[in-house]
Design an enzyme around this catalytic site. Structure first.
Site, PDB file in Angstrom:
ATOM      1  N   HIS A 272       0.817  -1.215   0.000  1.00  0.00           N
ATOM      2  CA  HIS A 272       0.000   0.000   0.000  1.00  0.00           C
ATOM      3  C   HIS A 272       0.852   1.267   0.000  1.00  0.00           C
ATOM      4  CE1 HIS A 272       0.377  -0.158   4.523  1.00  0.00           C
ATOM      5  NE2 HIS A 272       0.399   1.158   4.366  1.00  0.00           N
TER       6      HIS A 272
ATOM      7  N   ASP B 230       0.079  -7.517   1.393  1.00  0.00           N
ATOM      8  CA  ASP B 230       0.530  -6.138   1.596  1.00  0.00           C
ATOM      9  C   ASP B 230       2.058  -6.028   1.627  1.00  0.00           C
ATOM     10  OD1 ASP B 230       0.261  -3.424   1.864  1.00  0.00           O
ATOM     11  OD2 ASP B 230      -0.050  -3.448   4.030  1.00  0.00           O
TER      12      ASP B 230
ATOM     13  N   SER C 283       4.846   2.428   7.866  1.00  0.00           N
ATOM     14  CA  SER C 283       4.514   1.274   7.031  1.00  0.00           C
ATOM     15  C   SER C 283       5.712   0.813   6.221  1.00  0.00           C
ATOM     16  CB  SER C 283       3.382   1.625   6.067  1.00  0.00           C
ATOM     17  OG  SER C 283       2.163   1.614   6.719  1.00  0.00           O
TER      18      SER C 283
ATOM     19  N   GLY D  18      -7.807 -26.256  -3.359  1.00  0.00           N
ATOM     20  CA  GLY D  18      -9.136 -26.591  -3.854  1.00  0.00           C
ATOM     21  C   GLY D  18     -10.192 -26.816  -2.797  1.00  0.00           C
TER      22      GLY D  18
END
Length: 475
Positions: A117, A147, A230, A286
């Site tokens: 981000h 992220d 971040s 799956g």
């Protein structure tokens, strides 16, 4: 955590002097005060610091801080054209916004880890070292689901952050967040340090976080993390990176002691994939779990991991998983709810064997899943309009993605330009072109070319089990 709004900080420094009677000083006291007043100001050389002031934390910071960088971004936002500005020769129709985050060097030749981000939508990315040296950066790859992003700069012999492990973290041990909170305001690239403890591990954030996404199997810390932190490292007391600071949970937008970091073990796997392939190979088994019927995250966490669908031809079907099985274990970790299952999937890699335990008819059954690529990864791709890739919808893909249509062409990859002009997104399924229903990617491609030669192309497509339509001209 790139700033989304302009931030104005007024920093007031108030020096308060205490005035009062001062008895006469002894000669020794006078000499001490005089010596102190003449002491040099600023940073104290490391060799002159008393050993009693050194701790595991200061040593850890010395090991990692040289490898922490500031990631600066520029994004272009489309805005309404201002007539008067355009008349005066100004550039209307766009606004350039600056963003900032953190990162850390993982290879001496310029490979840097940060958050997805932080670089999302950026038209330009640069990296500033702690001494202010700035390099243009290229984005090597992005994994939005975790992220994480890898960027590269043209540099050599950079300091590298020591990498630790997140699999053996102890709740309550020291944790150190290093990064550049509110970096534009603080005025230089010297990283900031905040200290706390590992508050919890395996945290699942079903609510909203500062970065705006859902996060699974995270490290929780009370070390202060704020916008700009971040992508920076979360470090243990040994000076090893144990996580990537990613998000906070806050009602105010600032740190309230609920910070979250991506475990470094998962980060290493993703970085390897991004460097080798430019994308993350999404592991596939799956299994589709029953969606919890809950109004809030707390109730959803109480739901068991019940198998609702097993995709035909999938690793799960080959291993013997059945609808109605309750998954209670994966690898060496217990599965108590759907969040735990999703967290386990984040830690596996294509080609690995995943042992699972399912509860069936009151007894536990142990099975082994051979993890493979998702079916659309190995499917044949058909390129349309040079910037749009389609694949034929198969039964496995349809069940894995929960598609209602029985046939069509899945949008596997699409450029931002085509996405904006046509309105299609990754994961949409084209079911009709013009008046003809399509049964494959090849049929969709041929129909688009055929209809585009005569006029506008009319499309019907499925998104989230709902049908939509759009039209466009070939150019």
């Amino acid at each position: 955590m790139s700033p989304r709004t302009s931030l104005v900080c007024l920093l007031s420094f108030v020096l308060i002097g205490c005035e009062g009677a001062n008895p006469s000083l002894s000669e020794a006291q006078s000499r001490t005060l005089t010596s102190a007043s003449q002491a040099p100001t600023g940073l104290v050389p490391a060799q002159s610091v008393s050993a009693s002031r050194r701790t595991a934390i200061t040593t850890a910071v010395e090991r990692v801080a040289p490898a922490v960088v500031t990631v600066q971004t520029e994004t272009v936002e489309r805005v309404p054209v201002d007539f008067f500005e355009s008349f005066m020769g100004g550039r209307s129709g766009e606004r350039r916004n600056a963003g900032i985050g953190s990162g850390f060097v993982v290879r001496a030749d310029g490979v840097i880890v940060t958050n997805a981000h932080v670089v999302a939508g950026a038209t330009r990315v640069s990296v500033a070292m702690r001494d202010g040296t700035t390099y243009d950066a290229t984005v090597v790859g992005v994994d939005e689901s975790n992220d994480l992003a890898v960027v590269r700069i043209k540099a050599k012999e950079l300091p590298v952050a020591p990498i630790g492990r997140s699999s053996d973290l102890i709740v309550g041990e020291w944790s150190i967040a290093i990064g550049n909170p509110f970096g534009f305001v603080l005025g230089n690239n010297e990283p900031s340090v905040s200290v706390g403890v590992v508050s919890a591990v395996g945290r699942n954030l079903a609510g909203r976080s500062e970065a705006g996404g859902a996060y699974i199997d995270m490290i929780q810390t009370d070390a202060a993390i704020n916008p700009g932190n971040s992508g920076g490292p979360l470090v243990n007391a040994s000076g090893e990176v144990i996580g990537v600071n990613s998000s906070i949970y806050s009602p105010s937008g600032g740190s309230v002691g609920l910070g979250f970091a991506i475990p470094i073990d998962r980060t290493k796997r993703i970085v390897e994939d991004l460097l080798e392939h430019g994308a993350v190979r999404q592991p596939w088994v799956g299994i589709r779990l029953q969606t919890p019927q809950a109004d809030n995250a707390r109730d959803a966490a109480k739901a068991v991991a019940l198998v609702a669908r097993v995709v035909p031809g999938s690793p799960a079907e080959r291993a013997g998983v059945k609808v109605g099985d309750q998954v209670v274990g994966a690898g060496t970790r217990a599965v108590r709810n759907p969040f735990d299952w999703e967290a386990r999937l984040l830690d596996i890699r294509v080609g690995e064997t995943l042992p699972i335990t399912v509860r069936r008819g009151g007894r536990d059954v142990r099975l082994s899943l051979q993890v493979t690529d998702a079916p659309e990864v190995t499917a044949q791709k058909v390129t349309v309009l040079r910037e749009l890739q389609l694949i034929t919808l198969t039964d496995a893909i349809r069940q894995e993605r929960g598609v209602a249509s029985s046939a069509g062409a899945l949008v596997y990859r699409i450029s931002e330009r085509i996405r904006d002009e046509i309105g299609l997104q990754d994961g949409d399924v084209i079911t009709q072109v013009g008046q003809s229903r399509v049964s494959s990617a090849e049929a969709a491609s041929a129909a688009i070319d055929r209809n585009g030669a005569r006029g506008p192309v009319f499309l019907v497509f499925e998104r989230n089990r709902q049908l939509y339509q759009t039209s466009f001209y070939l150019r």
